[in-house]
Design a protein around this motif. Structure first.
Motif, mmCIF file in Angstrom:
data_model
loop_
_atom_site.group_PDB
_atom_site.id
_atom_site.type_symbol
_atom_site.label_atom_id
_atom_site.label_comp_id
_atom_site.label_asym_id
_atom_site.label_seq_id
_atom_site.Cartn_x
_atom_site.Cartn_y
_atom_site.Cartn_z
ATOM 1 N N ALA A 30 80.177 52.475 83.401
ATOM 2 C CA ALA A 30 79.144 52.813 82.425
ATOM 3 C C ALA A 30 78.542 54.198 82.672
ATOM 4 C CB ALA A 30 78.047 51.762 82.456
ATOM 5 N N HIS A 31 78.520 54.657 83.905
ATOM 6 C CA HIS A 31 77.911 55.943 84.261
ATOM 7 C C HIS A 31 76.494 56.035 83.700
ATOM 8 C CE1 HIS A 31 81.672 57.428 85.839
ATOM 9 N NE2 HIS A 31 82.280 57.141 84.713
ATOM 10 N N ASP A 32 75.759 54.936 83.764
ATOM 11 C CA ASP A 32 74.418 54.859 83.202
ATOM 12 C C ASP A 32 73.384 55.105 84.298
ATOM 13 O OD1 ASP A 32 72.068 54.305 81.896
ATOM 14 O OD2 ASP A 32 72.622 52.268 81.305
ATOM 15 N N PRO A 33 72.607 56.189 84.197
ATOM 16 C CA PRO A 33 71.608 56.445 85.243
ATOM 17 C C PRO A 33 70.510 55.378 85.289
ATOM 18 C CG PRO A 33 71.646 58.237 83.612
ATOM 19 C CD PRO A 33 72.670 57.239 83.209
ATOM 20 N N GLN A 34 70.334 54.637 84.200
ATOM 21 C CA GLN A 34 69.338 53.569 84.193
ATOM 22 C C GLN A 34 69.819 52.348 84.978
ATOM 23 O OE1 GLN A 34 66.282 53.900 82.927
ATOM 24 N NE2 GLN A 34 66.803 56.013 82.382
ATOM 25 N N HIS A 35 71.129 52.207 85.108
ATOM 26 C CA HIS A 35 71.722 51.086 85.852
ATOM 27 C C HIS A 35 72.787 51.629 86.810
ATOM 28 C CE1 HIS A 35 70.196 49.287 82.116
ATOM 29 N NE2 HIS A 35 69.818 48.328 82.931
ATOM 30 N N PRO A 36 72.352 52.289 87.879
ATOM 31 C CA PRO A 36 73.327 52.890 88.797
ATOM 32 C C PRO A 36 74.077 51.829 89.608
ATOM 33 C CG PRO A 36 71.134 53.086 89.695
ATOM 34 C CD PRO A 36 70.989 52.481 88.313
ATOM 35 N N VAL A 37 75.136 52.273 90.244
ATOM 36 C CA VAL A 37 75.898 51.397 91.134
ATOM 37 C C VAL A 37 75.020 51.060 92.326
ATOM 38 C CG1 VAL A 37 77.891 51.267 92.669
ATOM 39 C CG2 VAL A 37 78.107 52.372 90.448
#
Length: 89
Positions: free
Chosen positions: A56-63
């Motif tokens: 997702a590369h989503d900064p709101q939901h990082p790894v």
């Protein structure tokens, strides 16, 4: 006359078994990096969550990088873990 072939066979088998058990075990150390070990120690659901966050590369939901015990710093471990995710996901 039958004793000679049987004795030869017994000695041959004994030598073969001795040769098979004589070799020293080869230890090159751990084959997995700490990041790879963390990947394999995680469960299926955790792996799926890691891959979903990585894809997702989503900064709101990082790894979520798992905890680790190694000589690496947290940043080095995180970098290695991201590389593992790139290979596995």
């Amino acid at each position: 006359m039958r004793r000679a072939p049987l004795a030869f066979l017994a000695l041959s088998l004994a030598a073969l078994l001795a040769g098979c058990t004589r070799g020293d075990p080869v230890s090159d150390g751990p084959t997995r990096s700490p990041a790879e070990a963390a990947w394999y120690e995680s469960g299926t659901e955790e792996r799926q969550a890691h891959c979903a966050a990585y894809d997702a590369h989503d900064p709101q939901h990082p790894v979520e990088v798992p905890a680790h015990q190694s000589d690496q710093t947290s940043e080095e471990f995180a970098d290695d873990f991201y590389e593992v995710l790139g290979e596995r996901c």
